[in-house]
Motif scaffolding. Sequence first.
Motif: not given
Lengths: 361, 257
Positions: B94-96, B99
């Motif tokens: 969720x924060x990357x 990736x």
Amino acid sequence: MKELRLMKGNEAIAEAAIRCGVDAYYGYPITPQSEVMEYLTAEEPYKTTGMVVLQAESEIASIHMVHGAAGGGKKSMTSSSSPGISLMTEGISYLAGSEIPCLIVNVQRGGPGLGTIQPGQADYFQATKGGGHGDYRLIVLAPASVQEMADFVDLSFELAFKYRNPALILSDGAIGQMMEKVYLPEQKERLTDEEVAQKYGDWATIGKSPNKERNILTSLELQSERQEKHNFHLQAKYKKIEENEIRYEKINCENADYMLVAYGMSARICQKVIQLGKEKGINIGLIRPITLWPFPSQVIKESANNVKGILTVEMSAGQMVEDVRLAVEGKVPVEHYGRFGGMIPSPDEVLNALEQKLIGK
Amino acid sequence: MEDTIKIEDIIKPENIVFEKTSCLTDNVLSYCPGCGHGVAHRITMEVVEEMGIQDQTIGIAPVGCSVLAYDFMNIDMQQAAHGRAPAVATGLKRVYPNKFVFTYQGDGDLAAIGTAETIHACNRGENIVIIFINNGIYGMTGGQMAPTTLPGMKSSTTPYGRNAAMMGHPIKITELVAHLPGTCYVTRQAVHTPGAVRKAKKAIRKAFENQKLNKGLSFVEIVSNCNSGWKMTPVDSNNWMVENMFPYYPMGDIKDE
């Protein structure tokens, strides 16, 4: 200029999280702290700062989501209340073992078990002595006002990243629910992925670039010699935190004959007790630990040289009192007064307890 | 002496016909000889190498035999608590979002203690890959009954065979997650023959391609053997797997959207 608002403690935490550039909040509803996630989902910071807000399926999932995001070097947090924190202790132990900085907020309610939804301070042992398995410590901050609910979010992250250690704000249902005026900090930019890589690239799992060693976040070491070495490393870090990060407030301590030691909501009540004491001609001081771990033992120890007795006031059956007694080393009597199970002591009954337990002796 | 034969004289670059992927480390695998984990590791890391995403891929290791996956996979990794890998992967992805994030989990980890995390990550349609190794047993802790242990199958906690009436039925969690709208690709594979390995690798490749396309959660089960836990030779265990596991856990795609 700082913005002034009238807010609940829980809302102040949420707003401060957005403003200090938190990257992710993962949570699960529980009274009396549900306003934190309700505020965040209403504000929709993912549309403004890009902060992720996600309701997980449990407190267990929340804390492990924090593990994932914080392990990527992002400012990540969760909040809950006592029974939920018990579920999170598994994850907290892993976070401490893997040295992942993050913030956990506990807006305490009375226990044990499902207990009550009313305020309590009975999670002191859990917060300061470990809680989960293994030898570990959390940096524990105890706000005593809505203002501090806001201020301690940024401070917690600063300390967490400084020491690569989880930080915990130990609040209670009264501070979480009550409304006060609060000066909000100015909006800070969230760090970009590149800035995170630059600052935390030596440990955060953000992808192995060809020119550097891979980063592994684990709390596992099957060779006992190496696990012991890791533990020595953790203990050395904790010692450094104890040397540098003790915070406390002293109120009316000069010339006090009796000393109160209290944190959070109880400390607010004790300020009124000082006033009531004055009216009766009793000179009372208050030491308010702001960091519950590291604990301000030294200042309490020194205060014992000048007072006739110390009373700790907690919304528990007496937990912090053990640390106060250890600090005082029997120099003066240390007594405890507490209400619990969701009850909040009144200033009158605290003063009464002080008179009976210390002066009446 | 000039006529001494050196290793370079035998192994010349022009003679090399096969190399281990650079996405695996040189550490010696801790898995029992005959176990499917080594092959599953290799094909997963080959996919990462072939897609050129080593620098953008983060793996989440489970608890169980593959807890040390990070010793062998040459990528950034986090080691999750037992069953929590899908939650850890959710938080990280969720924060990357750009990736690649995958979990690698066994049956006890994924289908017993981590059932809630598995179901809800699938249900949210987290844009991650879950690789699920199902060998019907807790290998690391010494061969206890797993949620996927077959009826009648012996383990160290079902010494007289799993009695379904008393201990419940083996859970087909792969079919279960296929029902959830958040999953885009759900498949069951194996790695016991060269043909099966090729198919399984294709499935893992597809799962990672799905992540690249933000399609949702791809779930790749690999039915594998545990010759040590099953107390068989590697060959016997693979034969037993084909004869007993495959009828209960049939091979192939369950969902492909």
